[in-house]
Motif scaffolding. Structure first.
Motif, PDB file in Angstrom:
ATOM      1  N   GLY A  38       4.289   9.336   0.660  1.00 56.34           N
ATOM      2  CA  GLY A  38       3.560  10.243   1.536  1.00 56.34           C
ATOM      3  C   GLY A  38       2.084   9.946   1.650  1.00 56.34           C
ATOM      4  O   GLY A  38       1.304  10.798   2.039  1.00 56.34           O
ATOM      5  N   SER A  39       1.686   8.721   1.360  1.00 57.05           N
ATOM      6  CA  SER A  39       0.268   8.407   1.473  1.00 57.05           C
ATOM      7  C   SER A  39       0.073   6.897   1.436  1.00 57.05           C
ATOM      8  O   SER A  39       0.878   6.159   0.886  1.00 57.05           O
ATOM      9  CB  SER A  39      -0.508   9.074   0.337  1.00 57.05           C
ATOM     10  OG  SER A  39      -1.638   8.320  -0.010  1.00 57.05           O
ATOM     11  N   VAL A  40      -0.985   6.451   2.075  1.00 52.57           N
ATOM     12  CA  VAL A  40      -1.389   5.060   1.999  1.00 52.57           C
ATOM     13  C   VAL A  40      -2.844   5.056   1.564  1.00 52.57           C
ATOM     14  O   VAL A  40      -3.673   5.707   2.184  1.00 52.57           O
ATOM     15  CB  VAL A  40      -1.245   4.371   3.374  1.00 52.57           C
ATOM     16  CG1 VAL A  40      -2.067   3.096   3.420  1.00 52.57           C
ATOM     17  CG2 VAL A  40       0.203   4.044   3.674  1.00 52.57           C
ATOM     18  N   GLY A  41      -3.157   4.372   0.487  1.00 56.72           N
ATOM     19  CA  GLY A  41      -4.554   4.246   0.080  1.00 56.72           C
ATOM     20  C   GLY A  41      -5.051   2.866   0.469  1.00 56.72           C
ATOM     21  O   GLY A  41      -4.284   1.910   0.446  1.00 56.72           O
ATOM     22  N   THR A  51       2.818   5.215  -3.534  1.00 55.84           N
ATOM     23  CA  THR A  51       2.750   6.664  -3.549  1.00 55.84           C
ATOM     24  C   THR A  51       3.492   7.206  -2.341  1.00 55.84           C
ATOM     25  O   THR A  51       3.175   6.832  -1.215  1.00 55.84           O
ATOM     26  CB  THR A  51       1.275   7.124  -3.506  1.00 55.84           C
ATOM     27  OG1 THR A  51       0.552   6.397  -4.484  1.00 55.84           O
ATOM     28  CG2 THR A  51       1.164   8.602  -3.778  1.00 55.84           C
ATOM     29  N   LEU A  75       0.826  -1.209   0.000  1.00 55.27           N
ATOM     30  CA  LEU A  75       0.000   0.000   0.000  1.00 55.27           C
ATOM     31  C   LEU A  75       0.860   1.259   0.000  1.00 55.27           C
ATOM     32  O   LEU A  75       0.517   2.274  -0.592  1.00 55.27           O
ATOM     33  CB  LEU A  75      -0.887   0.031   1.248  1.00 55.27           C
ATOM     34  CG  LEU A  75      -1.853  -1.139   1.421  1.00 55.27           C
ATOM     35  CD1 LEU A  75      -2.536  -1.045   2.778  1.00 55.27           C
ATOM     36  CD2 LEU A  75      -2.882  -1.132   0.310  1.00 55.27           C
ATOM     37  N   GLU A  76       1.994   1.169   0.721  1.00 54.01           N
ATOM     38  CA  GLU A  76       2.777   2.375   1.006  1.00 54.01           C
ATOM     39  C   GLU A  76       3.750   2.708  -0.119  1.00 54.01           C
ATOM     40  O   GLU A  76       4.066   3.876  -0.346  1.00 54.01           O
ATOM     41  CB  GLU A  76       3.553   2.125   2.306  1.00 54.01           C
ATOM     42  CG  GLU A  76       3.943   3.368   3.063  1.00 54.01           C
ATOM     43  CD  GLU A  76       4.567   3.021   4.412  1.00 54.01           C
ATOM     44  OE1 GLU A  76       5.134   1.928   4.563  1.00 54.01           O
ATOM     45  OE2 GLU A  76       4.501   3.878   5.302  1.00 54.01           O
ATOM     46  N   VAL A 104      -0.975  13.351  -3.439  1.00 53.01           N
ATOM     47  CA  VAL A 104      -1.776  14.565  -3.438  1.00 53.01           C
ATOM     48  C   VAL A 104      -2.594  14.519  -2.153  1.00 53.01           C
ATOM     49  O   VAL A 104      -3.335  13.562  -1.918  1.00 53.01           O
ATOM     50  CB  VAL A 104      -2.724  14.586  -4.652  1.00 53.01           C
ATOM     51  CG1 VAL A 104      -3.519  15.870  -4.674  1.00 53.01           C
ATOM     52  CG2 VAL A 104      -1.943  14.392  -5.933  1.00 53.01           C
ATOM     53  N   LEU A 105      -2.420  15.490  -1.283  1.00 49.87           N
ATOM     54  CA  LEU A 105      -3.209  15.489  -0.051  1.00 49.87           C
ATOM     55  C   LEU A 105      -4.687  15.621  -0.400  1.00 49.87           C
ATOM     56  O   LEU A 105      -5.040  16.358  -1.320  1.00 49.87           O
ATOM     57  CB  LEU A 105      -2.803  16.667   0.846  1.00 49.87           C
ATOM     58  CG  LEU A 105      -1.424  16.558   1.483  1.00 49.87           C
ATOM     59  CD1 LEU A 105      -1.148  17.803   2.311  1.00 49.87           C
ATOM     60  CD2 LEU A 105      -1.354  15.335   2.380  1.00 49.87           C
ATOM     61  N   GLY A 142      -9.895   5.738   4.799  1.00 49.56           N
ATOM     62  CA  GLY A 142      -9.319   5.090   3.627  1.00 49.56           C
ATOM     63  C   GLY A 142      -8.037   5.715   3.131  1.00 49.56           C
ATOM     64  O   GLY A 142      -7.650   5.533   1.996  1.00 49.56           O
ATOM     65  N   SER A 143      -7.346   6.440   3.992  1.00 49.52           N
ATOM     66  CA  SER A 143      -6.092   7.039   3.544  1.00 49.52           C
ATOM     67  C   SER A 143      -5.283   7.504   4.746  1.00 49.52           C
ATOM     68  O   SER A 143      -5.814   7.805   5.800  1.00 49.52           O
ATOM     69  CB  SER A 143      -6.395   8.222   2.629  1.00 49.52           C
ATOM     70  OG  SER A 143      -5.405   9.205   2.713  1.00 49.52           O
ATOM     71  N   VAL A 144      -3.989   7.523   4.591  1.00 47.83           N
ATOM     72  CA  VAL A 144      -3.103   8.098   5.592  1.00 47.83           C
ATOM     73  C   VAL A 144      -2.238   9.112   4.875  1.00 47.83           C
ATOM     74  O   VAL A 144      -1.605   8.797   3.877  1.00 47.83           O
ATOM     75  CB  VAL A 144      -2.212   6.998   6.218  1.00 47.83           C
ATOM     76  CG1 VAL A 144      -0.998   7.604   6.886  1.00 47.83           C
ATOM     77  CG2 VAL A 144      -2.994   6.172   7.205  1.00 47.83           C
ATOM     78  N   GLY A 145      -2.240  10.354   5.315  1.00 49.74           N
ATOM     79  CA  GLY A 145      -1.347  11.360   4.751  1.00 49.74           C
ATOM     80  C   GLY A 145      -0.168  11.552   5.681  1.00 49.74           C
ATOM     81  O   GLY A 145      -0.325  11.462   6.895  1.00 49.74           O
ATOM     82  N   TYR A 146       1.015  11.793   5.104  1.00 48.48           N
ATOM     83  CA  TYR A 146       2.217  11.780   5.937  1.00 48.48           C
ATOM     84  C   TYR A 146       2.728  13.164   6.314  1.00 48.48           C
ATOM     85  O   TYR A 146       3.772  13.265   6.946  1.00 48.48           O
ATOM     86  CB  TYR A 146       3.352  11.055   5.197  1.00 48.48           C
ATOM     87  CG  TYR A 146       3.204   9.568   5.156  1.00 48.48           C
ATOM     88  CD1 TYR A 146       2.050   8.949   5.600  1.00 48.48           C
ATOM     89  CD2 TYR A 146       4.237   8.767   4.695  1.00 48.48           C
ATOM     90  CE1 TYR A 146       1.920   7.578   5.549  1.00 48.48           C
ATOM     91  CE2 TYR A 146       4.120   7.392   4.651  1.00 48.48           C
ATOM     92  CZ  TYR A 146       2.950   6.810   5.069  1.00 48.48           C
ATOM     93  OH  TYR A 146       2.830   5.450   5.024  1.00 48.48           O
ATOM     94  N   LEU A 182      -8.601   9.090  -3.809  1.00 53.19           N
ATOM     95  CA  LEU A 182      -7.400   8.381  -4.242  1.00 53.19           C
ATOM     96  C   LEU A 182      -6.540   9.314  -5.087  1.00 53.19           C
ATOM     97  O   LEU A 182      -7.063  10.080  -5.880  1.00 53.19           O
ATOM     98  CB  LEU A 182      -7.766   7.155  -5.085  1.00 53.19           C
ATOM     99  CG  LEU A 182      -8.416   6.001  -4.335  1.00 53.19           C
ATOM    100  CD1 LEU A 182      -8.746   4.890  -5.310  1.00 53.19           C
ATOM    101  CD2 LEU A 182      -7.496   5.478  -3.253  1.00 53.19           C
ATOM    102  N   PRO A 183      -5.200   9.227  -4.914  1.00 55.86           N
ATOM    103  CA  PRO A 183      -4.322  10.089  -5.716  1.00 55.86           C
ATOM    104  C   PRO A 183      -4.621   9.980  -7.210  1.00 55.86           C
ATOM    105  O   PRO A 183      -4.622  10.971  -7.913  1.00 55.86           O
ATOM    106  CB  PRO A 183      -2.926   9.560  -5.396  1.00 55.86           C
ATOM    107  CG  PRO A 183      -3.054   8.911  -4.064  1.00 55.86           C
ATOM    108  CD  PRO A 183      -4.462   8.407  -3.966  1.00 55.86           C
TER     109      PRO A 183
END
Lengths: 418, 418
Positions: free
Chosen positions: A182-185, A180, A176-177, A412-413, B182-186, B413-414
């Motif tokens: 800086g993000s996990v979907g 992308t 997942l990591e 993309v945040l 459904g997402s983690v932003g870093y 999602l990105p």
């Protein structure tokens, strides 16, 4: 009321069962491939150690790998970067030949004394085998969208990673990591977890065992969360991050230099000459192959502080010139020996710093701080979790965004996207 | 070359030091507030247990909490939902009064026998105290953007969660994970980790100890990764997810019913009458307060299978009517006792299922599968990690998106955002 509650549950159930079945197949394929890979590398390593002169043939092995990819594998040569590209923008199925080519290429690299890893290989076998499921399902007329294929490829990466290192949770989050930065979907969270768990079970079912590393009990007992220890962890993490950045940049820069050799198969020939000459002149074999004995030693004794630099040079030349294998086990090696060396200047125990470096240099180079922290918990237990997490996050921050996988994207945040 | 390498490193170093200083202050504030909360709730629980008749005064306690919030705290009444809203769309600073109001409200709720938790309180104290740092910095003329404030609020949430449960890694990821489903932003990963670690250290430095739960060694030894055990974990996770969905929906539905009472302070008066009557008529006190003894019991003995249902009813009425406290400890209770009950029908040991339920019902209700898995690793060790992860991910999938925090957003999602 019943409709609105029951309908989504039934839909989720159908989706989950569908992905469970697919993940079981993908996991069994990836786990079996990882078992074959580990057994092959164990054989290659033992054979090389029994016949040290074999290293003199490394240039020829390089030429063979180069010719093999030039004539049979040009479309799969990009390896892990091709995987990430296909997930971001699906076009053609990953050819099944990716699996035998990378297995043979990696085994040749290790047999003749290149310095490389195995995760790259496991990701490619995991994902290319998973992609064959897409082919079969579509031939059978089963609806399987491009988004489904992306999820399945991600699950294949998780399965390969989780089974080759025996860390299914880190594998699940790695898939997942890694896509992308800086993000996990979470779209793929269930397929990734299921495939990683099944793959790990499959590898173990083939009676393949993973090397165990452990932080020394007295070092763990001394690892209290004091401000001095936290500051030392922050400093260590920063240094691990710079090492990760240097590794990624050096590999890319050396790769660009090797690309000046116009006929690709000659590149690993030249790289093999360099590595073989260095081994034969220095009489040092600790920097070639996977380097598991040295990683283990970094947990139990003081090593010379330049050990990490030797591995750094041997690996970047090996991989940049076109040999096959992964970056991650060498990154474990560089991190654990660098951590071991840092114990001379930081107030933390050597085996604790070795464990932190093991996961943190990798976290920085792959931009995967959470998967790396989970890996630390799975390999070394929870007691050192905070130390490992600090090191991984610092390394992630200080390694910069350019990692070992060039086709990663930057997140993309959600707020920016709206 | 030097410029392009050195400049980003120096910038990252400055940013990291800046956030480290801020996170230390935020962490010390949040950790101290969590220590005060835990000590207050220990006192409230002991006092109530020594004087069981005090439950008869619960309606009056409800009225007091209702009046207090009606006249002094209308702007902070939304609690955790206000926090998430402010992070998504920053407008006004969280008033400092949020901290004393929620501490007093929660202590009153627990002293007089409401059924509630403490994480909601810890998140609010952590975030509202952190937000005061923004006020001070801006008064001092320090540049601190709205994006900085959002990161700091997120770090405050991580600090509150990590310190109140003694799980800094879960706290760090919870802050990142709870904001968006459904997402983690870093962007906030370092401030969240630093604040959670400092907060946890601070709480422990105040000599506040956390209850330890442990899976029975024989249950752990029996927890091998067989296909039957995996299937049982999938089934358990599904059931935990349905329990989480039922909890969130019931709380929202009951809240809507209580809102028909036009004068808000009367709502907890009525809720208090219901809970007090149930306690006094049934002579049962195991469903009120935090319920730690019952959670502990779910790890060591077989409990009546309806235990979770009792806690479910008492908590949803308590919280929906306007008492203060969190949802998470009741969710731990519901999950661990439900898991204990599932051992009657599933081929997994009761203490293992209790541990899985402990984290998984919460994972579903808060939409935080990775933080919950980390919590399982921190609380129960790594051996049961795969079981906990399966349960958390299944619960996350089957609980639906509507969780206990109504102002969570769903991830873009990105790929969709590009």
């Amino acid at each position: 009321m019943l409709e609105t509650v029951a309908k989504p549950i039934v839909q989720t159930l159908i989706q989950t069962l569908r992905w469970l079945l697919i993940a079981i197949v993908a996991g069994m394929l990836a786990g079996t491939a990882s078992a074959i890979l580990i057994v092959s590398l164990n054989w290659a390593t033992k054979t090389r150690e029994a016949h040290p002169w074999i290293v003199a043939l490394l240039p020829l092995a390089g030429l063979s790998v180069g010719l093999m990819y030039h004539y049979l594998g040009r479309q799969v040569e990009a390896g892990n970067n091709l995987l990430l590209e296909q997930i971001h923008a699906p076009s053609a199925t990953l050819q099944l030949r990716m699996t035998p080519l990378i297995l043979i290429g990696t085994t040749l690299t290790h047999l003749f004394g290149g310095s490389a890893g195995r995760e790259g290989t496991a990701l490619q076998t995991g994902a290319s085998l998973a992609d064959q499921i897409t082919v079969v399902l579509r031939k059978l007329g089963v609806a399987f969208s491009d988004q489904d294929r992306r999820i399945l490829l991600t699950a294949g990466i998780s399965a390969g990673f989780g089974s080759v290192f025996g860390t299914p949770l880190a594998g699940a989050v790695f898939g997942l990591e890694v896509l992308t930065i800086g993000s996990v979907g979470y779209a793929a969270i269930f397929p990734c977890l299921a495939a990683a768990v099944v793959a790990d079970m499959t590898t173990r079912a083939w009676h393949v065992h993973h090397t165990l590393y452990a932080i020394a009990p007295k070092d763990l007992a001394a690892a209290t969360l004091t401000p001095a220890h936290i500051l030392a962890s922050l400093a260590a993490g920063l240094i691990f991050g710079l090492a990760a950045m240097a590794f990624a940049r050096t590999t890319h820069a050396l790769g660009a230099i090797f690309k000046r050799i116009p006929f690709p198969p000659l590149r690993p020939l030249v790289g093999g000459c360099l590595v073989a000459a260095a081994v034969l002149l220095s009489h040092q074999t600790q920097y070639i192959g996977l380097g598991i004995p040295t990683i283990s030693a970094s947990f139990t004794q003081h090593l010379p502080p330049w050990t990490f630099a030797g591995k750094f040079l041997f690996t970047t030349v090996t991989l940049a010139s076109g040999f096959k294998g992964g970056e991650v086990t060498p990154l474990f090696y560089i991190g654990s020996t660098l951590g071991n060396a840092l114990a001379m200047i930081l107030p933390l125990a050597p085996s604790l710093l070795a464990a932190m470096g093991f996961v943190a240099v990798f976290a920085g180079a792959a931009n995967t701080p959470i998967a790396s922290t989970l890996m630390a918990l799975e390999l070394f237990g929870t007691e050192a979790g905070v130390f490992a997490a600090i090191a991984c996050v610092m390394s992630y921050l200080f390694s910069g965004e350019q990692g070992i996988y060039r086709t990663q994207r930057t997140a993309v945040l959600p707020e920016e996207a709206e």
